[in-house]
Design a protein around this motif. Structure first.
Motif, mmCIF file in Angstrom:
data_model
loop_
_atom_site.group_PDB
_atom_site.id
_atom_site.type_symbol
_atom_site.label_atom_id
_atom_site.label_comp_id
_atom_site.label_asym_id
_atom_site.label_seq_id
_atom_site.Cartn_x
_atom_site.Cartn_y
_atom_site.Cartn_z
ATOM 1 N N LEU A 252 79.210 54.353 4.043
ATOM 2 C CA LEU A 252 79.475 53.724 5.339
ATOM 3 C C LEU A 252 80.879 53.132 5.359
ATOM 4 N N ASP A 253 81.330 52.592 4.222
ATOM 5 C CA ASP A 253 82.679 52.023 4.132
ATOM 6 C C ASP A 253 83.736 53.078 4.450
ATOM 7 N N TYR A 254 83.508 54.297 3.958
ATOM 8 C CA TYR A 254 84.460 55.383 4.200
ATOM 9 C C TYR A 254 84.565 55.665 5.695
ATOM 10 N N MET A 255 83.403 55.765 6.357
ATOM 11 C CA MET A 255 83.386 56.056 7.786
ATOM 12 C C MET A 255 84.039 54.917 8.579
ATOM 13 N N GLU A 256 83.769 53.676 8.151
ATOM 14 C CA GLU A 256 84.347 52.520 8.836
ATOM 15 C C GLU A 256 85.868 52.532 8.695
ATOM 16 N N LYS A 257 86.341 52.796 7.495
ATOM 17 C CA LYS A 257 87.783 52.831 7.251
ATOM 18 C C LYS A 257 88.455 53.889 8.122
ATOM 19 N N GLU A 258 87.871 55.099 8.161
ATOM 20 C CA GLU A 258 88.449 56.182 8.945
ATOM 21 C C GLU A 258 88.490 55.828 10.426
ATOM 22 N N HIS A 259 87.438 55.160 10.908
ATOM 23 C CA HIS A 259 87.392 54.791 12.320
ATOM 24 C C HIS A 259 88.446 53.720 12.641
ATOM 25 N N ILE A 260 88.596 52.746 11.758
ATOM 26 C CA ILE A 260 89.601 51.689 11.956
ATOM 27 C C ILE A 260 91.000 52.295 12.000
ATOM 28 N N ILE A 261 91.265 53.256 11.116
ATOM 29 C CA ILE A 261 92.576 53.919 11.090
ATOM 30 C C ILE A 261 92.836 54.631 12.416
ATOM 31 N N LYS A 262 91.815 55.318 12.944
ATOM 32 C CA LYS A 262 91.971 56.030 14.225
ATOM 33 C C LYS A 262 92.272 55.052 15.361
ATOM 34 N N VAL A 263 91.548 53.924 15.365
ATOM 35 C CA VAL A 263 91.754 52.935 16.431
ATOM 36 C C VAL A 263 93.143 52.318 16.334
ATOM 37 N N LEU A 264 93.570 51.993 15.119
ATOM 38 C CA LEU A 264 94.908 51.413 14.923
ATOM 39 C C LEU A 264 95.994 52.391 15.367
ATOM 40 N N LYS A 265 95.793 53.680 15.093
ATOM 41 C CA LYS A 265 96.761 54.688 15.523
ATOM 42 C C LYS A 265 96.807 54.768 17.040
ATOM 43 N N LYS A 266 95.627 54.688 17.653
ATOM 44 C CA LYS A 266 95.549 54.776 19.115
ATOM 45 C C LYS A 266 96.334 53.651 19.776
ATOM 46 N N PHE A 267 96.236 52.451 19.196
ATOM 47 C CA PHE A 267 96.919 51.288 19.774
ATOM 48 C C PHE A 267 98.226 50.964 19.048
ATOM 49 N N LYS A 268 98.728 51.963 18.287
ATOM 50 C CA LYS A 268 100.027 51.863 17.616
ATOM 51 C C LYS A 268 100.148 50.602 16.763
ATOM 52 N N GLY A 269 99.068 50.265 16.057
ATOM 53 C CA GLY A 269 99.086 49.146 15.128
ATOM 54 C C GLY A 269 98.901 47.787 15.765
ATOM 55 N N ASN A 270 98.648 47.735 17.066
ATOM 56 C CA ASN A 270 98.449 46.450 17.745
ATOM 57 C C ASN A 270 97.101 45.860 17.338
ATOM 58 N N ILE A 271 97.138 44.755 16.607
ATOM 59 C CA ILE A 271 95.922 44.154 16.065
ATOM 60 C C ILE A 271 95.007 43.630 17.165
ATOM 61 N N THR A 272 95.582 42.962 18.160
ATOM 62 C CA THR A 272 94.783 42.366 19.229
ATOM 63 C C THR A 272 93.996 43.431 19.986
ATOM 64 N N HIS A 273 94.684 44.490 20.418
ATOM 65 C CA HIS A 273 94.024 45.560 21.174
ATOM 66 C C HIS A 273 93.024 46.334 20.313
ATOM 67 N N SER A 274 93.394 46.550 19.052
ATOM 68 C CA SER A 274 92.504 47.275 18.138
ATOM 69 C C SER A 274 91.225 46.488 17.885
ATOM 70 N N ALA A 275 91.361 45.182 17.670
ATOM 71 C CA ALA A 275 90.196 44.324 17.427
ATOM 72 C C ALA A 275 89.276 44.306 18.649
ATOM 73 N N GLU A 276 89.870 44.243 19.838
ATOM 74 C CA GLU A 276 89.074 44.251 21.069
ATOM 75 C C GLU A 276 88.311 45.564 21.209
ATOM 76 N N ALA A 277 88.964 46.676 20.911
ATOM 77 C CA ALA A 277 88.332 47.991 21.009
ATOM 78 C C ALA A 277 87.194 48.135 20.001
ATOM 79 N N LEU A 278 87.374 47.543 18.821
ATOM 80 C CA LEU A 278 86.356 47.614 17.765
ATOM 81 C C LEU A 278 85.232 46.609 17.981
ATOM 82 N N GLY A 279 85.457 45.650 18.872
ATOM 83 C CA GLY A 279 84.437 44.634 19.138
ATOM 84 C C GLY A 279 84.337 43.593 18.045
ATOM 85 N N ILE A 280 85.466 43.338 17.362
ATOM 86 C CA ILE A 280 85.479 42.332 16.293
ATOM 87 C C ILE A 280 86.664 41.392 16.513
ATOM 88 N N ARG A 281 86.698 40.291 15.749
ATOM 89 C CA ARG A 281 87.789 39.326 15.861
ATOM 90 C C ARG A 281 89.015 39.806 15.090
#
Length: 206
Positions: free
Chosen positions: A162-191
């Motif tokens: 599960l950690d592998y899948m989570e890591k891959e998903h976080i990387i995709k989200v960060l790429k989508k928002f060009k490394g923007n932590i605030t937008h990425s966290a909001e998209a992931l539903g976490i702080r």
């Protein structure tokens, strides 16, 4: 219910044996014995007889627990149960996480049914939890994408975790928002601090 009883350290096995034999427990920091009247269901995917022979499981505890053994076939031998289990996990996990139940396509469901599930129900539950959490279907899970093997057959492979899948998903989200932590966290539903912790945990380069 005691899950994965075969993983229990020997010192904990000794304490459990006392509970089973004497029917009493002692709270941490107390010397007072408290009587308990419980029925114990112990679950394991190990051969406890072999664990006893190897000295990793107490023989006396084994015979105490092995009163009414039940053997459950692996998930790959009961394919008809998979859709029912998926439905149960989606509903249960969705309610627990207060997430909308995702729609799993017929094509992806067919892949889930045909998969061998070396990690059995726990692996299935982990994948469903990932789907509910992220709201997306991990396309590479059954194709072996980014893995050495074309078909995933070994539960020890990183790609099954599960950690592998989570890591891959976080990387995709960060790429989508060009490394923007605030937008990425909001998209992931976490702080933000939770996302920072996961970035550090997985050593993700932003």
């Amino acid at each position: 219910m005691l899950d994965e009883i075969g993983e229990m350290p020997l010192d904990m096995q000794t304490k459990l044996l006392r509970v089973v034999q004497e029917g009493v427990i002692t709270r941490i920091g107390s010397s007072k014995s408290i009587p308990v009247d419980v029925r114990i269901i112990a679950v394991t995917n190990r051969d406890l007889k072999k664990e006893v022979e190897a000295g990793r499981f107490r023989k006396d505890l084994y015979y105490r627990l092995n009163v009414l053994p039940l053997f459950l076939p692996p998930l790959r031998e009961r394919k008809k149960d998979i859709p029912l289990l998926i439905q149960y996990f989606v509903k249960n996990i969705g309610q627990k996480l207060n997430k909308k139940e995702p729609v799993i396509s017929e094509e992806y469901l067919k892949k889930m049914i045909n998969y061998n599930w070396p990690g059995n129900i726990r692996e299935l539950e982990n994948l469903v939890e990932l789907i509910v959490n992220t709201g997306s279907i991990p396309s590479g899970y059954f194709t072996g994408e980014n893995c050495d093997n074309e078909v995933l057959v070994d539960i020890s492979d990183d790609c099954l975790k599960l950690d592998y899948m989570e890591k891959e998903h976080i990387i995709k989200v960060l790429k989508k928002f060009k490394g923007n932590i605030t937008h990425s966290a909001e998209a992931l539903g976490i702080r933000r601090n939770t996302l920072y912790s996961k970035i550090k945990k997985y050593n993700i380069q932003i």
